[in-house]
Write a protein that holds these residues in place. Structure first.
Motif, PDB file in Angstrom:
ATOM      1  N   ALA A 170      14.137   1.232 -36.539  1.00  0.00           N
ATOM      2  CA  ALA A 170      14.601   2.077 -37.655  1.00  0.00           C
ATOM      3  C   ALA A 170      13.449   2.886 -38.238  1.00  0.00           C
ATOM      4  CB  ALA A 170      15.276   1.254 -38.750  1.00  0.00           C
ATOM      5  N   SER A 171      12.500   3.249 -37.386  1.00  0.00           N
ATOM      6  CA  SER A 171      11.398   4.077 -37.868  1.00  0.00           C
ATOM      7  C   SER A 171      11.010   5.106 -36.816  1.00  0.00           C
ATOM      8  CB  SER A 171      10.196   3.198 -38.200  1.00  0.00           C
ATOM      9  OG  SER A 171       9.040   3.987 -38.334  1.00  0.00           O
ATOM     10  N   SER A 172      11.200   6.393 -37.148  1.00  0.00           N
ATOM     11  CA  SER A 172      10.845   7.392 -36.134  1.00  0.00           C
ATOM     12  C   SER A 172       9.335   7.543 -36.007  1.00  0.00           C
ATOM     13  CB  SER A 172      11.526   8.738 -36.375  1.00  0.00           C
ATOM     14  OG  SER A 172      11.710   8.998 -37.713  1.00  0.00           O
ATOM     15  N   THR A 194      19.082  11.659 -40.592  1.00  0.00           N
ATOM     16  CA  THR A 194      18.830  11.392 -42.004  1.00  0.00           C
ATOM     17  C   THR A 194      19.533  12.425 -42.880  1.00  0.00           C
ATOM     18  OG1 THR A 194      16.736  10.348 -41.517  1.00  0.00           O
ATOM     19  CG2 THR A 194      16.967  11.281 -43.709  1.00  0.00           C
ATOM     20  N   GLY A 229       9.219   8.844 -41.886  1.00  0.00           N
ATOM     21  CA  GLY A 229       9.907   8.221 -40.750  1.00  0.00           C
ATOM     22  C   GLY A 229       9.809   6.708 -40.769  1.00  0.00           C
ATOM     23  N   ILE A 230      10.199   6.118 -41.885  1.00  0.00           N
ATOM     24  CA  ILE A 230      10.128   4.659 -42.012  1.00  0.00           C
ATOM     25  C   ILE A 230      11.502   4.103 -42.394  1.00  0.00           C
ATOM     26  CG2 ILE A 230       7.670   4.544 -42.607  1.00  0.00           C
ATOM     27  CD1 ILE A 230       8.529   4.459 -45.550  1.00  0.00           C
ATOM     28  N   ALA A 270      14.051   5.006 -45.666  1.00  0.00           N
ATOM     29  CA  ALA A 270      13.452   6.109 -46.423  1.00  0.00           C
ATOM     30  C   ALA A 270      14.509   7.028 -47.024  1.00  0.00           C
ATOM     31  CB  ALA A 270      12.510   6.901 -45.531  1.00  0.00           C
ATOM     32  N   SER A 271      15.680   7.099 -46.399  1.00  0.00           N
ATOM     33  CA  SER A 271      16.742   7.976 -46.904  1.00  0.00           C
ATOM     34  C   SER A 271      17.163   7.629 -48.321  1.00  0.00           C
ATOM     35  CB  SER A 271      17.998   7.839 -46.050  1.00  0.00           C
ATOM     36  OG  SER A 271      17.835   8.409 -44.817  1.00  0.00           O
ATOM     37  N   ASP A 314      20.826   2.853 -40.640  1.00  0.00           N
ATOM     38  CA  ASP A 314      19.463   3.349 -40.455  1.00  0.00           C
ATOM     39  C   ASP A 314      19.096   3.337 -38.968  1.00  0.00           C
ATOM     40  OD1 ASP A 314      16.993   4.277 -41.057  1.00  0.00           O
ATOM     41  OD2 ASP A 314      16.299   2.522 -42.157  1.00  0.00           O
ATOM     42  N   ARG A 369      20.865   6.317 -37.387  1.00  0.00           N
ATOM     43  CA  ARG A 369      20.360   7.652 -37.740  1.00  0.00           C
ATOM     44  C   ARG A 369      18.948   7.879 -37.221  1.00  0.00           C
ATOM     45  NH1 ARG A 369      20.503   5.145 -43.143  1.00  0.00           N
ATOM     46  NH2 ARG A 369      18.375   4.963 -43.916  1.00  0.00           N
ATOM     47  N   THR A 370      18.160   6.792 -37.135  1.00  0.00           N
ATOM     48  CA  THR A 370      16.797   6.961 -36.619  1.00  0.00           C
ATOM     49  C   THR A 370      16.836   7.371 -35.144  1.00  0.00           C
ATOM     50  OG1 THR A 370      16.064   5.286 -38.177  1.00  0.00           O
ATOM     51  CG2 THR A 370      14.536   5.853 -36.421  1.00  0.00           C
ATOM     52  N   ASN A 403      17.522  10.952 -35.098  1.00  0.00           N
ATOM     53  CA  ASN A 403      16.307  11.712 -35.460  1.00  0.00           C
ATOM     54  C   ASN A 403      15.403  11.887 -34.247  1.00  0.00           C
ATOM     55  OD1 ASN A 403      17.129  11.739 -38.108  1.00  0.00           O
ATOM     56  ND2 ASN A 403      15.811  10.064 -38.770  1.00  0.00           N
TER      57      ASN A 403
HETATM   58  N1  ASP Z   1      14.521   5.398 -40.898  1.00  0.00           N
HETATM   59  C1  ASP Z   1      14.597   6.814 -40.715  1.00  0.00           C
HETATM   60  C2  ASP Z   1      13.556   7.261 -39.729  1.00  0.00           C
HETATM   61  O1  ASP Z   1      12.526   6.660 -39.592  1.00  0.00           O
HETATM   62  C3  ASP Z   1      14.442   7.546 -42.010  1.00  0.00           C
HETATM   63  C4  ASP Z   1      15.657   7.267 -42.863  1.00  0.00           C
HETATM   64  O2  ASP Z   1      16.648   7.989 -42.720  1.00  0.00           O
HETATM   65  O3  ASP Z   1      15.643   6.318 -43.637  1.00  0.00           O
HETATM   66  O4  ASP Z   1      13.743   8.225 -39.039  1.00  0.00           O
END
Ligand code: ASP
Length: 435
Positions: free
Chosen positions: A288-290, A327, A367-368, A371-372, A401, A404-405, A408
């Protein structure tokens, strides 16, 4: 058996690890233990080790890769062209994603249950609301400005230490550019030095990637083990539509919009690109972290998809920090869902504002994991809804998350392919490449 598994391609290994993790997580739960240590803690320990290893690579990898990449692009004209195309791609795809989110949330109306605003059914949990508020603190539009302020870091060492990637990227672009503007002897020495670091970092990435199946197993097993079954069931019945709206909109973006761009703009096979990116996508899903996935994303785009290092090293680090289609889409759906749940009709102008703020904040979101949430509070503030409303979505945020990550990361990788093709690169996704 072990040997057969080790001989499988990396994405199969990761996929098997994912499935095993779900089983292990369900069986272990939060309390099962061995020698007095809970499995949950073991999963958490191994998962953190893997995350740390990924994070350890990021700073030297992106600095060396951007410096080498930009120095290779050379003069200002090439840089301006690639920069322009990159920003155009990022802005367009993020906007597409948000509009898709808006469409799905308006059609499916997850915030209305049996014709009533869901707030009554959900009985907005005050405690959870407070938790959410405490987690994100007071955020406002000013925080967006702060993000852009960080772009020019006062201290590049502290930017690196604090993970302010945008500032570091800006400095590295400048550094790489001016390597091409100094005496040849110095320029050559500088170039070789950074190229050497980049080669070493790619080798370390190779090594860490070999542990991806174990890392993924631990990270996912921890998430599953930490879930309370009954709680999940009751959530599924109330938040199910919200969950579904987000996942369906994300799926439409990943399986329709982006493949169409790959096929008709880049003229490459989307299926082949999915295959090339699968290890990075599965890692994005699990971490879950890009940002943490960035080393793997770069490796897959370069080695499996065949995009040049010149393009990869410019487009991907920037993408991992500013291009967040998943995100942006999520922010829009979540804000609209909360408004629906509160029974508030949003006019066209307000919906337009949501789209705009979602686009801007998605650029600033780090990208953590999770974070959204911060960005959503900003949107809620702008349209005048209480921050506590975030409590509504907190329970399903982690799983969403993960989805969506991956989106991303996939969008960043499509950007690299499209821009690489426009730069006239041959051999992108043209032949089967083995990892
Ligand atoms: N976790 C997502 C990312 O790292 C950011 C987010 O949408 O919380 O891309």
């Amino acid at each position: 058996m072990f040997k057969t598994i080790m001989n499988l391609k990396l994405h199969w290994q990761i996929l098997i690890a994912l499935l095993l993790a779900v089983i292990a997580g369900i069986v272990a739960g939060k309390t099962a233990s061995i020698f007095g240590i809970t499995f949950y803690n073991i999963f958490s320990f191994i998962g953190s080790l893997f995350m740390n290893a990924l994070k350890m690579i990021i700073i030297p990898l992106i600095v060396s890769s951007i410096i080498v990449g930009v120095a290779r692009i050379g003069g200002g004209e090439g840089l301006a062209r690639m920069g322009g195309r990159t920003i155009l791609y990022y802005a367009t795809t993020s906007l597409f994603a948000i509009l898709l989110g808006l469409l799905f949330v308006n059609v499916l109306s997850p915030g209305i249950i049996d014709g009533q605003p869901a707030q009554q059914v959900l009985g907005l949990d005050a405690e959870q609301g407070q938790m959410a508020a405490a987690k994100v603190g007071e955020k406002g539009v000013g925080d967006i400005a702060g993000v852009f302020l960080d772009m020019v870091p006062a201290n590049v060492v502290s930017a690196a230490a604090n993970g302010q990637l945008l500032g570091l990227i800006f400095f590295s672009i400048l550094f790489g550019y001016f390597i091409t503007r100094i005496q040849e002897a110095y320029a050559e020495a500088q170039y070789n030095f950074w190229e050497g670091i980049l080669e070493v970092m790619m080798k370390i990435t190779d090594l860490v990637m070999k542990f991806a199946p174990i890392g993924v197993f631990a990270l996912v097993a921890k998430v599953i083990a930490g879930m309370d079954g009954d709680e999940m069931l009751s959530l599924a019945s109330t938040l199910g539509w919200f969950f579904l709206s987000v996942v369906l909109a994300l799926a439409a973006h990943v399986f329709i919009v982006l493949p169409l761009l790959l096929k008709y703009v880049a003229r490459v096979s989307p299926t082949r690109h999915f295959q090339a990116m699968s290890p990075a996508l599965l890692t994005a899903f699990s971490t879950a972290s890009s940002s943490a996935t960035l080393p793997l994303t770069m490796e897959c785009v370069e080695k499996n998809a065949g995009v040049s290092n010149k393009t990869t090293s410019f487009v991907l680090p920037l993408g991992a920090t500013v291009n967040m289609d998943g995100t942006a889409l999520y922010e829009c759906v979540a804000a609209m869902f909360i408004a629906q749940a509160y029974g508030i009709e949003l006019s066209f102008t307000v919906q337009f504002t949501v789209v705009l703020v979602a686009l801007l904040t998605s650029i600033g979101v780090a990208g953590i994991p999770a974070a959204s949430l911060v960005a959503i509070t900003i949107i809620l503030g702008v349209i005048g809804l209480p921050v506590e409303a975030l409590g509504l979505i907190l329970a399903v945020d982690r799983i969403l998350d993960m989805f969506r990550t991956s989106v991303n990361v996939f969008s960043d990788s499509c950007g690299a392919v499209i821009i690489g093709r426009y730069e006239g690169e041959k051999g992108i996704l043209q032949e089967e490449r083995a990892l």
